[in-house]
Design a protein around this motif. Structure first.
Motif, PDB file in Angstrom:
ATOM      1  N   LEU A  24     -11.296  16.054  -4.549  1.00  0.00           N
ATOM      2  CA  LEU A  24      -9.899  16.249  -4.932  1.00  0.00           C
ATOM      3  C   LEU A  24      -8.945  15.942  -3.782  1.00  0.00           C
ATOM      4  N   GLU A  25      -9.354  16.260  -2.545  1.00  0.00           N
ATOM      5  CA  GLU A  25      -8.518  15.922  -1.385  1.00  0.00           C
ATOM      6  C   GLU A  25      -8.397  14.409  -1.221  1.00  0.00           C
ATOM      7  N   ILE A  26      -9.506  13.692  -1.413  1.00  0.00           N
ATOM      8  CA  ILE A  26      -9.476  12.229  -1.334  1.00  0.00           C
ATOM      9  C   ILE A  26      -8.600  11.656  -2.449  1.00  0.00           C
ATOM     10  N   SER A  27      -8.737  12.212  -3.645  1.00  0.00           N
ATOM     11  CA  SER A  27      -7.916  11.759  -4.778  1.00  0.00           C
ATOM     12  C   SER A  27      -6.441  12.030  -4.513  1.00  0.00           C
ATOM     13  N   ASP A  28      -6.143  13.200  -3.974  1.00  0.00           N
ATOM     14  CA  ASP A  28      -4.765  13.542  -3.651  1.00  0.00           C
ATOM     15  C   ASP A  28      -4.191  12.578  -2.622  1.00  0.00           C
ATOM     16  N   SER A  29      -4.970  12.275  -1.606  1.00  0.00           N
ATOM     17  CA  SER A  29      -4.521  11.338  -0.575  1.00  0.00           C
ATOM     18  C   SER A  29      -4.284   9.946  -1.156  1.00  0.00           C
ATOM     19  N   ALA A  30      -5.193   9.496  -2.018  1.00  0.00           N
ATOM     20  CA  ALA A  30      -5.042   8.171  -2.632  1.00  0.00           C
ATOM     21  C   ALA A  30      -3.817   8.118  -3.537  1.00  0.00           C
ATOM     22  N   ILE A  31      -3.588   9.176  -4.301  1.00  0.00           N
ATOM     23  CA  ILE A  31      -2.426   9.214  -5.195  1.00  0.00           C
ATOM     24  C   ILE A  31      -1.130   9.219  -4.392  1.00  0.00           C
ATOM     25  N   HIS A  32      -1.098   9.968  -3.300  1.00  0.00           N
ATOM     26  CA  HIS A  32       0.101   9.977  -2.457  1.00  0.00           C
ATOM     27  C   HIS A  32       0.336   8.614  -1.812  1.00  0.00           C
ATOM     28  N   THR A  33      -0.727   7.947  -1.416  1.00  0.00           N
ATOM     29  CA  THR A  33      -0.592   6.605  -0.840  1.00  0.00           C
ATOM     30  C   THR A  33      -0.042   5.632  -1.868  1.00  0.00           C
ATOM     31  N   ILE A  34      -0.561   5.678  -3.081  1.00  0.00           N
ATOM     32  CA  ILE A  34      -0.070   4.799  -4.151  1.00  0.00           C
ATOM     33  C   ILE A  34       1.388   5.118  -4.464  1.00  0.00           C
ATOM     34  N   ASN A  36       3.630   6.372  -2.400  1.00  0.00           N
ATOM     35  CA  ASN A  36       4.461   5.872  -1.301  1.00  0.00           C
ATOM     36  C   ASN A  36       4.632   4.355  -1.364  1.00  0.00           C
ATOM     37  N   VAL A  37       3.569   3.652  -1.732  1.00  0.00           N
ATOM     38  CA  VAL A  37       3.664   2.193  -1.860  1.00  0.00           C
ATOM     39  C   VAL A  37       4.617   1.828  -2.993  1.00  0.00           C
ATOM     40  N   LEU A  38       4.490   2.481  -4.131  1.00  0.00           N
ATOM     41  CA  LEU A  38       5.377   2.198  -5.265  1.00  0.00           C
ATOM     42  C   LEU A  38       6.823   2.574  -4.961  1.00  0.00           C
ATOM     43  N   PHE A  39       7.020   3.642  -4.229  1.00  0.00           N
ATOM     44  CA  PHE A  39       8.369   4.032  -3.830  1.00  0.00           C
ATOM     45  C   PHE A  39       8.973   2.987  -2.896  1.00  0.00           C
ATOM     46  N   GLY A  40       8.158   2.451  -1.977  1.00  0.00           N
ATOM     47  CA  GLY A  40       8.631   1.381  -1.092  1.00  0.00           C
ATOM     48  C   GLY A  40       8.966   0.116  -1.850  1.00  0.00           C
ATOM     49  N   VAL A  41       8.155  -0.217  -2.837  1.00  0.00           N
ATOM     50  CA  VAL A  41       8.438  -1.395  -3.665  1.00  0.00           C
ATOM     51  C   VAL A  41       9.737  -1.198  -4.430  1.00  0.00           C
ATOM     52  N   ARG A  42       9.942   0.000  -4.944  1.00  0.00           N
ATOM     53  CA  ARG A  42      11.190   0.295  -5.658  1.00  0.00           C
ATOM     54  C   ARG A  42      12.404   0.142  -4.740  1.00  0.00           C
ATOM     55  N   GLU A  43      12.274   0.585  -3.501  1.00  0.00           N
ATOM     56  CA  GLU A  43      13.379   0.441  -2.547  1.00  0.00           C
ATOM     57  C   GLU A  43      13.658  -1.026  -2.237  1.00  0.00           C
ATOM     58  N   ILE A  44      12.596  -1.831  -2.164  1.00  0.00           N
ATOM     59  CA  ILE A  44      12.779  -3.259  -1.882  1.00  0.00           C
ATOM     60  C   ILE A  44      13.474  -3.952  -3.046  1.00  0.00           C
ATOM     61  N   LEU A  45      13.158  -3.556  -4.281  1.00  0.00           N
ATOM     62  CA  LEU A  45      13.690  -4.214  -5.466  1.00  0.00           C
ATOM     63  C   LEU A  45      15.027  -3.649  -5.937  1.00  0.00           C
ATOM     64  N   GLU A  46      15.666  -2.821  -5.145  1.00  0.00           N
ATOM     65  CA  GLU A  46      16.942  -2.255  -5.552  1.00  0.00           C
ATOM     66  C   GLU A  46      18.029  -3.326  -5.551  1.00  0.00           C
ATOM     67  N   CYS A  47      19.087  -3.066  -6.294  1.00  0.00           N
ATOM     68  CA  CYS A  47      20.166  -4.033  -6.483  1.00  0.00           C
ATOM     69  C   CYS A  47      20.864  -4.367  -5.168  1.00  0.00           C
TER      70      CYS A  47
END
Length: 97
Positions: A24-34, A36-47
């Motif tokens: 569960l700790e590994i899963s939690d870490s992987a989900i948080h990493t994903i 953070n990556v998606l949040f960064g992509v969203r910031e890049i694609l902002e208007c």
């Protein structure tokens, strides 16, 4: 309620809960990493990131290249009209005599 013995049996014998916790700790870490990556992509694609690029491209295309293209079309058409009139005038002059 789940008993500790049931949890040991379901999770693989001795040390079962600790394996589950580590999984569960590994899963939690992987989900948080994903996330953070998606949040960064969203910031890049902002208007605010694309608007200056789009505005400069459209402005250059319409206001600079478009005006230059229209001026070339106008002067080419004007030249064709003038030289066509000259050609028609000279053609009549050749066939009259």
């Amino acid at each position: 309620a789940i008993q500790q013995s049931d949890l040991f049996a379901k999770c693989g014998g001795k040390g079962g809960p600790s394996k589950l916790v580590s999984l569960l700790e590994i899963s939690d870490s992987a989900i948080h990493t994903i996330y953070n990556v998606l949040f960064g992509v969203r910031e890049i694609l902002e208007c605010q990131n694309f608007n200056p690029i789009y505005t400069s491209l459209v402005y250059d295309a319409v206001c600079i290249s478009g005006v230059n293209g229209l001026s070339w079309i106008f002067f080419t058409s004007l030249s064709m009209a003038v030289f066509s009139m000259i050609m028609v005038t000279l053609r009549v002059a050749i066939y009259e005599y």
